[in-house]
Write an enzyme that holds these catalytic residues in place. Sequence first.
Site, PDB file in Angstrom:
ATOM      1  N   ARG A   1       0.793  -1.108   0.017  1.00  0.00           N
ATOM      2  CA  ARG A   1       0.032  -0.204   0.068  1.00  0.00           C
ATOM      3  C   ARG A   1       0.902   1.446   0.204  1.00  0.00           C
ATOM      4  NH1 ARG A   1      -4.040  -0.634   4.769  1.00  0.00           N
ATOM      5  NH2 ARG A   1      -2.733  -2.651   5.277  1.00  0.00           N
TER       6      ARG A   1
ATOM      7  N   TYR B   1       7.948  -4.479  15.580  1.00  0.00           N
ATOM      8  CA  TYR B   1       7.607  -4.620  13.934  1.00  0.00           C
ATOM      9  C   TYR B   1       8.532  -3.567  13.562  1.00  0.00           C
ATOM     10  CZ  TYR B   1       3.420  -7.284  14.340  1.00  0.00           C
ATOM     11  OH  TYR B   1       2.415  -8.085  14.841  1.00  0.00           O
TER      12      TYR B   1
ATOM     13  N   ARG C   1      28.109  26.898   1.301  1.00  0.00           N
ATOM     14  CA  ARG C   1      28.150  25.585   0.971  1.00  0.00           C
ATOM     15  C   ARG C   1      29.164  25.132   1.757  1.00  0.00           C
ATOM     16  NH1 ARG C   1      28.962  26.423  -4.955  1.00  0.00           N
ATOM     17  NH2 ARG C   1      29.432  24.022  -4.897  1.00  0.00           N
TER      18      ARG C   1
ATOM     19  N   LYS D   1      31.626  28.826  -0.676  1.00  0.00           N
ATOM     20  CA  LYS D   1      31.989  27.462  -0.699  1.00  0.00           C
ATOM     21  C   LYS D   1      33.582  27.129  -0.510  1.00  0.00           C
ATOM     22  CE  LYS D   1      34.097  25.346  -3.800  1.00  0.00           C
ATOM     23  NZ  LYS D   1      34.868  24.801  -5.060  1.00  0.00           N
TER      24      LYS D   1
ATOM     25  N   ASN E   1      37.230  30.822  -9.563  1.00  0.00           N
ATOM     26  CA  ASN E   1      37.975  29.798  -8.729  1.00  0.00           C
ATOM     27  C   ASN E   1      38.339  28.418  -9.957  1.00  0.00           C
ATOM     28  OD1 ASN E   1      35.129  29.031  -8.321  1.00  0.00           O
ATOM     29  ND2 ASN E   1      35.585  27.910  -7.049  1.00  0.00           N
TER      30      ASN E   1
HETATM   31  C1  UD1 Z   1      -0.537  -8.324  13.339  1.00  0.00           C
HETATM   32  C2  UD1 Z   1      -1.153  -9.301  14.354  1.00  0.00           C
HETATM   33  C3  UD1 Z   1      -2.320  -8.713  14.773  1.00  0.00           C
HETATM   34  C4  UD1 Z   1      -2.222  -7.431  15.518  1.00  0.00           C
HETATM   35  C5  UD1 Z   1      -1.336  -6.316  14.404  1.00  0.00           C
HETATM   36  C6  UD1 Z   1      -1.067  -5.031  15.144  1.00  0.00           C
HETATM   37  C7  UD1 Z   1      -0.553 -11.460  13.611  1.00  0.00           C
HETATM   38  C8  UD1 Z   1      -1.062 -12.793  12.918  1.00  0.00           C
HETATM   39  N1  UD1 Z   1      -1.495 -10.566  13.608  1.00  0.00           N
HETATM   40  O1  UD1 Z   1      -1.381  -8.053  12.085  1.00  0.00           O
HETATM   41  O2  UD1 Z   1      -3.046  -9.562  15.844  1.00  0.00           O
HETATM   42  O3  UD1 Z   1      -3.366  -6.716  15.731  1.00  0.00           O
HETATM   43  O4  UD1 Z   1      -0.218  -7.083  13.738  1.00  0.00           O
HETATM   44  O5  UD1 Z   1      -0.558  -4.432  13.838  1.00  0.00           O
HETATM   45  O6  UD1 Z   1       0.400 -11.179  14.193  1.00  0.00           O
HETATM   46  N2  UD1 Z   1       5.982  -9.869   8.927  1.00  0.00           N
HETATM   47  C9  UD1 Z   1       6.968 -10.524   8.561  1.00  0.00           C
HETATM   48  N3  UD1 Z   1       6.804 -11.718   7.915  1.00  0.00           N
HETATM   49  C10 UD1 Z   1       5.743 -11.999   7.587  1.00  0.00           C
HETATM   50  C11 UD1 Z   1       4.558 -11.466   8.067  1.00  0.00           C
HETATM   51  C12 UD1 Z   1       4.610 -10.223   8.524  1.00  0.00           C
HETATM   52  O7  UD1 Z   1       8.200  -9.899   8.701  1.00  0.00           O
HETATM   53  O8  UD1 Z   1       5.493 -13.214   7.066  1.00  0.00           O
HETATM   54  C13 UD1 Z   1       6.080  -8.475   9.580  1.00  0.00           C
HETATM   55  C14 UD1 Z   1       5.530  -7.235   8.511  1.00  0.00           C
HETATM   56  O9  UD1 Z   1       6.426  -6.908   7.799  1.00  0.00           O
HETATM   57  C15 UD1 Z   1       5.203  -6.215   9.675  1.00  0.00           C
HETATM   58  C16 UD1 Z   1       4.629  -7.176  10.700  1.00  0.00           C
HETATM   59  O10 UD1 Z   1       5.380  -8.301  10.708  1.00  0.00           O
HETATM   60  O11 UD1 Z   1       6.105  -5.449  10.013  1.00  0.00           O
HETATM   61  C17 UD1 Z   1       3.419  -7.382  11.015  1.00  0.00           C
HETATM   62  O12 UD1 Z   1       2.699  -7.854   9.849  1.00  0.00           O
HETATM   63  P1  UD1 Z   1       1.281  -7.469   9.388  1.00  0.00           P
HETATM   64  O13 UD1 Z   1       1.267  -8.170   8.033  1.00  0.00           O
HETATM   65  O14 UD1 Z   1       1.287  -6.103   9.154  1.00  0.00           O
HETATM   66  O15 UD1 Z   1       0.380  -7.899  10.494  1.00  0.00           O
HETATM   67  P2  UD1 Z   1      -1.164  -7.953  10.771  1.00  0.00           P
HETATM   68  O16 UD1 Z   1      -1.974  -8.518   9.657  1.00  0.00           O
HETATM   69  O17 UD1 Z   1      -1.251  -6.420  10.534  1.00  0.00           O
END
Ligand code: UD1
Length: 456
Positions: free
Chosen positions: A15, A100, A330, A348, A383
């Site tokens: 997104r 995260y 600069r 500069k 210069n």
């Molecule tokens: C997740 C939680 C949800 C919570 C929400 C809060 C789970 C299943 N759900 O949902 O309960 O309310 O976060 O924002 O955990 N990521 C990885 N690898 C993966 C999947 C995700 O690294 O395979 C990372 C994403 O990059 C992101 C984070 O984990 O930084 C969360 O993933 P995202 O898909 O946003 O989770 P939600 O579905 O929003």
Amino acid sequence: MKLEVVILAAGQGKRMKSRLPKVLHVVGGMPLLEHVIRTAQGLEPRAIHVVVGHGSEQVQDALAHYDINWVVQERQAGTGHAVLQALPAIADDSIVLVLYGDVPLTRLSTLQNLVQQARTAPALLTAELQNPQGYGRILRDKIGALVGVVEDKDATPIQRDIREINTGLLAAPQRDFLAYLPQVGNDNQQGEYYLPDILGLAVANGKTVSSCAVESELEIFGVNDRVQLNHVEREYQHRQAEQLMREGVNIADPARLDIRGSLSCGEDVSIDINVVFEGKVTLGNDVSVGANCVLSDVSVADGSVIHPMSHLQQAVIGKDCSVGPYARLRSGTVLSEGARIGNFVETKKASIGPGSKVNHLSYIGDCDVGAEVNIGAGTITCNYDGVNKHKTDIGKGVFVGSNSTLVAPLQIEEQGFVAAGSTITGSVGKGELAVSRARQRNIEGWVRPGTRDTKD
Ligand code: UD1
Ligand code: CA
């Protein structure tokens, strides 16, 4: 504490509509992931593991200067699957905190609390939201004990009414991750391995899962699109402005200040509206920065004034200097105490001595200017010969008349005087007057065109 941190950052961030991996999008001049890494560092963990997937090489390159154990998750099969990839690198006696990479505003104290609660069993960071849509909901039993998390997509209509949500941030002993994470399945609406499923498993095994609630929703605010990115940016900027004001800085409008790096200020500093600070900026006591200035990697010593509309880059400003309005300093510009750079002046690699003035419409490049020098309006250091850059040396007390061109390499020794309008191509000795311009001729009886008799 034997803490290790796992940061999840493998998601693509569709997104964002961007070619840049989501966690490299910038807030306050720093990638989202870097904010999270820095917060994690504040906890002084034994190790920080970052799970990357989409654009993993780009992400690792961008943050190569941090001491990180990078874990590549080849396919994004869910948050549980992501953490599972990091487990082999984590010591058995650790407490593990999961963050995260796209949630950058969490406060250190919040995470310290969470980790404290996770010494013997999992602890979850929760929040009460007016609109919990999209989040995992917290499930509790009759006496209020946490029994699990249900994802929005898997929730029943009644569960969807629950406003207590999973922020996604949790901590637990490594032994709990090792015990429960491999048991997590993917039999759900999204076909993913859900990390919060370990909570239900822990409870089923007689553990008590604790929770703590965040004070402000912003702490758990994640970035999924550019609207949210902007929301985080403004909040981050507001926090920084507030912090500075608490430290005694006079800020004309916190909503019109952007700090994309670090800004440190002495006492009684004033910052007018629409000022951007980039990189590392230091302002001494009593410094004032006028409206619409950009300062990047600059230090300004006590008592100096940067007037409106000035752009300063990699410059060092001494005490009691005056810069602008409309000045462009600069890289490699160094102003000594009491120097003045006025409007429409570009410098500069120029060092300007104490009390010297370049007040109007000049270009001073690759130039050393001594003390108490006056450079007249419209003076240009030539210069560059199209291939090489050359230096101009201007001694103490020199006076350069307006509209002079100084063709480098060149030396004007102390107390030298350059007459206005001169093109100086050879060095000027101590105390000498250099005049290099056509001598004025006045023609008597001259008749203006158009007033002559044109009959024959
Ligand atoms: C997740 C939680 C949800 C919570 C929400 C809060 C789970 C299943 N759900 O949902 O309960 O309310 O976060 O924002 O955990 N990521 C990885 N690898 C993966 C999947 C995700 O690294 O395979 C990372 C994403 O990059 C992101 C984070 O984990 O930084 C969360 O993933 P995202 O898909 O946003 O989770 P939600 O579905 O929003
Ligand atoms: Ca998310």
